[in-house]
Design an enzyme around this catalytic site. Structure first.
Site, PDB file in Angstrom:
ATOM      1  N   ASN A   1     -21.877 -28.899 -22.069  1.00 35.84           N
ATOM      2  CA  ASN A   1     -22.172 -30.353 -22.412  1.00 35.84           C
ATOM      3  C   ASN A   1     -22.019 -29.829 -24.445  1.00 35.84           C
ATOM      4  OD1 ASN A   1     -23.390 -27.724 -23.980  1.00 35.84           O
ATOM      5  ND2 ASN A   1     -24.528 -27.189 -22.830  1.00 35.84           N
TER       6      ASN A   1
ATOM      7  N   ASP B   1     -28.485 -25.628 -16.882  1.00 31.24           N
ATOM      8  CA  ASP B   1     -29.091 -25.302 -16.130  1.00 31.24           C
ATOM      9  C   ASP B   1     -28.940 -24.849 -14.603  1.00 31.24           C
ATOM     10  OD1 ASP B   1     -31.660 -25.343 -18.083  1.00 31.24           O
ATOM     11  OD2 ASP B   1     -30.861 -27.244 -17.948  1.00 31.24           O
TER      12      ASP B   1
ATOM     13  N   LYS C   1      -8.168 -27.256  -6.813  1.00 30.50           N
ATOM     14  CA  LYS C   1      -8.079 -28.486  -7.712  1.00 30.50           C
ATOM     15  C   LYS C   1      -8.381 -29.653  -6.203  1.00 30.50           C
ATOM     16  CE  LYS C   1      -6.544 -32.636 -10.355  1.00 30.50           C
ATOM     17  NZ  LYS C   1      -5.000 -33.099 -10.979  1.00 30.50           N
TER      18      LYS C   1
ATOM     19  N   ILE D   1     -32.462 -17.509 -18.800  1.00 37.16           N
ATOM     20  CA  ILE D   1     -31.862 -16.576 -20.215  1.00 37.16           C
ATOM     21  C   ILE D   1     -33.160 -16.220 -20.433  1.00 37.16           C
ATOM     22  CG2 ILE D   1     -30.149 -14.945 -21.398  1.00 37.16           C
ATOM     23  CD1 ILE D   1     -28.332 -17.235 -20.571  1.00 37.16           C
TER      24      ILE D   1
ATOM     25  N   PHE E   1     -34.076 -21.921 -28.851  1.00 38.13           N
ATOM     26  CA  PHE E   1     -33.934 -22.869 -29.037  1.00 38.13           C
ATOM     27  C   PHE E   1     -34.017 -23.875 -27.817  1.00 38.13           C
ATOM     28  CE2 PHE E   1     -31.479 -21.411 -32.388  1.00 38.13           C
ATOM     29  CZ  PHE E   1     -30.855 -22.176 -32.806  1.00 38.13           C
TER      30      PHE E   1
ATOM     31  N   LYS F   1     -42.780 -24.218 -24.136  1.00 40.50           N
ATOM     32  CA  LYS F   1     -40.910 -22.946 -23.788  1.00 40.50           C
ATOM     33  C   LYS F   1     -41.607 -21.580 -24.734  1.00 40.50           C
ATOM     34  CE  LYS F   1     -36.529 -23.359 -24.119  1.00 40.50           C
ATOM     35  NZ  LYS F   1     -35.405 -24.094 -24.769  1.00 40.50           N
TER      36      LYS F   1
ATOM     37  N   LYS G   1     -41.814 -19.347 -22.148  1.00 40.32           N
ATOM     38  CA  LYS G   1     -40.712 -18.496 -22.194  1.00 40.32           C
ATOM     39  C   LYS G   1     -40.493 -16.636 -22.710  1.00 40.32           C
ATOM     40  CE  LYS G   1     -38.087 -20.929 -20.630  1.00 40.32           C
ATOM     41  NZ  LYS G   1     -37.050 -22.106 -20.510  1.00 40.32           N
TER      42      LYS G   1
END
Length: 420
Positions: free
Chosen positions: A212, A289, A299, A317, A336, A353, A357
């Site tokens: 990301n 995720d 490869k 986590i 976050f 969340k 969490k």
């Protein structure tokens, strides 16, 4: 908060007679560029290496080099300088100056200023390797540390004497962060703070991966701010730049995948394998995720590449920490949340969340505000107060605001009233 100017700290730079004096010129410039008001005091031997006029031209302040230099309004020069200082940085500090500081000598204006000031004193040694490792020098450094002096460990490398070893003046950055720590509020002093930062990479084959856009800059800012406030900091980070800018005192753990980050977090934050548990854990990393079911050992050739990749879910986590966290007393868990929708959708997801969490706080931000930028805006969401909106500002300022809230919660849990 946005647009507020940082306060100009008053720093006295003490320069002693080492060949590393020329580096002190650049150090003075480094402090000034970061907003400090710098005044310089030099020993007589230091003036043999660098002219006082060099420092005067750079700092726009007179340079103290003699007992007979008057201070403002005719005051005693070294006393006026000692009272003016908010931090006294001696760089370079020679073996001789360190010995005289330990002895309490006041034979020069620099030494007298050190005796007279109530400001924190930071010394950065620079000398030959044998002089540095000599038992007397080490005893002198230990004595000064026992009196509250901050010692910035010298670097290793090629020395002016031709030797290679420890004794080079520490980097400007290291001296600066140690000085800022000495000037900091110390409201996290001794607290163990674990921060995750950056992206993870989930390998498809040896050259391709899923990742990301996280730069890790927010995590770096949090690590710097936690260290400034006195914490024992561990940064667990994915592939990212800027880690070398942290103080050498910050423990860094480099990982690549979400699985590796999970294992590192369990060790350093949750206290696995007998390690001490963290007082504060801040999950600022953008953890993938999902990962490919299997990484190809070679490869994948274009001719044999399929347009679909089978994925499997990674461990959550933050949720795992939350389950463990629920059984712990006094520790804080901060997560976050990043979204691409409206603010209302962001806050709704952050509240959800927070409950799912088991975290104490969720720092909600939008992808368009954070990715590839040095600024951000966030909403700090917790269970017992309305969301706190921090308008667009530097990530450094965002980190300060987040850790202000962390400190407030730690004090509340320990029953300590906040200072007004």
């Amino acid at each position: 908060m946005a647009g507020s100017k940082p306060r100009r700290f008053r720093i006295v730079l003490g320069v002693t007679g080492s060949i590393a004096c020329y580096k002190a010129v650049d150090l003075a410039r480094y402090f000034i560029k970061r907003g400090a008001n710098v005044r310089v005091v030099m020993t007589e031997s230091a003036t043999r290496f660098v002219s006082p006029l060099t420092f005067q031209s750079l700092t726009h302040n007179p340079v103290a080099q003699s007992f007979w230099t008057e201070g403002d309004s005719g005051s005693i020069g070294h006393i006026e300088l000692a009272d003016w200082a908010e931090a006294f940085v001696i760089a370079p500090a020679t073996a001789d100056s360190i010995a005289k500081l330990a002895m309490g000598s006041a034979e020069s204006s620099l030494l007298a200023t050190a005796l007279a000031t109530k400001a924190p004193i930071i010394i950065a040694p620079a000398m030959n390797s044998n002089m540095l490792s000599h038992p007397q020098t080490q005893e002198n450094l230990t004595t000064l540390q026992g009196r509250g002096y901050e010692v910035v460990e010298p670097d290793s490398g090629l020395l002016a004497c031709g030797w290679t070893g420890s004794g080079r003046l520490a980097s400007n950055r290291e001296i600066y962060v140690k000085t800022m720590r000495a000037l900091g509020p110390a409201d996290l002093l001794g607290k163990r703070v674990v921060i995750s930062a950056g992206p993870t990479r989930e390998m498809i084959d040896p050259v391709r991966y899923i990742s990301n856009r996280s730069s890790g800059k927010m995590g770096l800012a949090l690590a710097n701010e936690a260290y400034r406030r006195g914490a024992v900091v561990t940064l667990i980070h994915g592939p990212m730049a800027g880690v070398a800018s942290l103080s050498k005192d910050v423990t860094t753990v480099s990982v690549t995948s979400a699985a590796e980050m999970g294992e590192a977090i369990k060790t350093h934050a949750a206290g696995a394998q007998g390690a001490p548990r963290a007082d504060v854990t801040i999950m600022a990393a953008a953890v993938a995720d999902y990962r490919p079911v299997a990484e190809r050992p070679q490869k994948i050739k274009k001719a044999s590449f399929t347009p679909t990749i089978d994925l499997i879910e990674n461990e959550d986590i933050l949720k795992s920490l939350g389950m463990e966290h629920a059984r712990r007393d006094g520790a804080l868990l901060v997560g976050f949340a990043v979204e691409t929708g409206t603010v209302e959708e962001l806050l709704s997801e952050a509240r959800s969340k927070l409950a799912r969490k088991g975290a104490d706080m969720i720092i909600a931000n939008r992808a368009e505000d954070a990715f590839d930028k040095t600024t951000n805006q966030v909403w700090i969401v917790s269970g017992d107060t309305p969301p706190l909106h921090i308008e667009t500002t530097s990530k450094k300022s965002i980190a300060t605001a987040i850790l202000d809230q962390v400190v407030a919660r730690l004090r509340k849990r320990s029953g300590v009233e906040l200072a007004h």
